[in-house]
Design a protein around this motif. Structure first.
Motif, mmCIF file in Angstrom:
data_model
loop_
_atom_site.group_PDB
_atom_site.id
_atom_site.type_symbol
_atom_site.label_atom_id
_atom_site.label_comp_id
_atom_site.label_asym_id
_atom_site.label_seq_id
_atom_site.Cartn_x
_atom_site.Cartn_y
_atom_site.Cartn_z
ATOM 1 N N ALA A 130 0.816 -1.219 0.000
ATOM 2 C CA ALA A 130 0.000 0.000 0.000
ATOM 3 C C ALA A 130 0.846 1.263 0.000
ATOM 4 O O ALA A 130 0.368 2.331 -0.382
ATOM 5 N N VAL A 131 2.127 1.141 0.385
ATOM 6 C CA VAL A 131 3.001 2.327 0.430
ATOM 7 C C VAL A 131 4.192 2.222 -0.512
ATOM 8 O O VAL A 131 5.034 3.119 -0.547
ATOM 9 N N SER A 132 4.262 1.138 -1.274
ATOM 10 C CA SER A 132 5.407 0.961 -2.172
ATOM 11 C C SER A 132 4.957 0.236 -3.436
ATOM 12 O O SER A 132 4.201 -0.737 -3.356
ATOM 13 N N PRO A 133 5.445 0.654 -4.581
ATOM 14 C CA PRO A 133 5.060 -0.012 -5.826
ATOM 15 C C PRO A 133 5.734 -1.371 -6.007
ATOM 16 O O PRO A 133 5.377 -2.133 -6.904
ATOM 17 N N ARG A 134 6.703 -1.668 -5.132
ATOM 18 C CA ARG A 134 7.419 -2.944 -5.232
ATOM 19 C C ARG A 134 7.737 -3.416 -3.818
ATOM 20 O O ARG A 134 8.166 -2.628 -2.980
ATOM 21 N N VAL A 135 7.538 -4.725 -3.571
ATOM 22 C CA VAL A 135 7.728 -5.286 -2.236
ATOM 23 C C VAL A 135 8.707 -6.454 -2.302
ATOM 24 O O VAL A 135 8.647 -7.273 -3.221
ATOM 25 N N SER A 136 9.586 -6.532 -1.305
ATOM 26 C CA SER A 136 10.512 -7.648 -1.179
ATOM 27 C C SER A 136 10.026 -8.560 -0.053
ATOM 28 O O SER A 136 9.737 -8.093 1.050
ATOM 29 N N LEU A 137 9.934 -9.869 -0.336
ATOM 30 C CA LEU A 137 9.517 -10.850 0.659
ATOM 31 C C LEU A 137 10.516 -11.994 0.672
ATOM 32 O O LEU A 137 10.809 -12.586 -0.363
ATOM 33 N N VAL A 138 11.054 -12.284 1.855
ATOM 34 C CA VAL A 138 11.908 -13.452 2.066
ATOM 35 C C VAL A 138 11.161 -14.332 3.056
ATOM 36 O O VAL A 138 10.709 -13.849 4.094
#
Length: 100
Positions: free
Chosen positions: A66-74
């Protein structure tokens, strides 16, 4: 199952590059879930059944998205049917082995 995960914006929105506000929002989702959890400097670990744990991870990703156009998930999972309370028990077994 135990799931250790880290979620953060891949694109920082603050001038200093901090992502702590978005990470805090994700951790709030985990804590509101009511599932056993623990947060350290690198990961949040959550314990529960597959569907409930993955639903929490998904919601945590959504609040960051909701606050970033790209998300990193590990994500790392320990899937061990029939075992509960492992969030603490695994650590206790290691501490006991170190004390021996």
């Amino acid at each position: 199952m135990l799931v250790a995960f880290s979620v953060a914006p891949a694109v920082a929105t603050s001038a200093d590059g901090s992502v702590s506000d978005a990470v805090a929002a994700a951790i709030r989702v985990v804590r509101a879930s009511g599932l056993p959890n623990r947060t350290d400097s690198m990961f949040t670990t959550i314990e529960g059944e597959w569907d409930e744990v993955m639903a929490v991870v998904k919601e945590a990703v959504e609040v960051v998205a909701a606050v970033s156009p790209r998300v990193s998930l590990v994500l790392k999972a320990d899937i061990r049917p029939g075992f509960t309370g492992q969030l603490s028990a695994k650590v206790e077994r290691i501490e006991q082995a170190l004390a021996d």
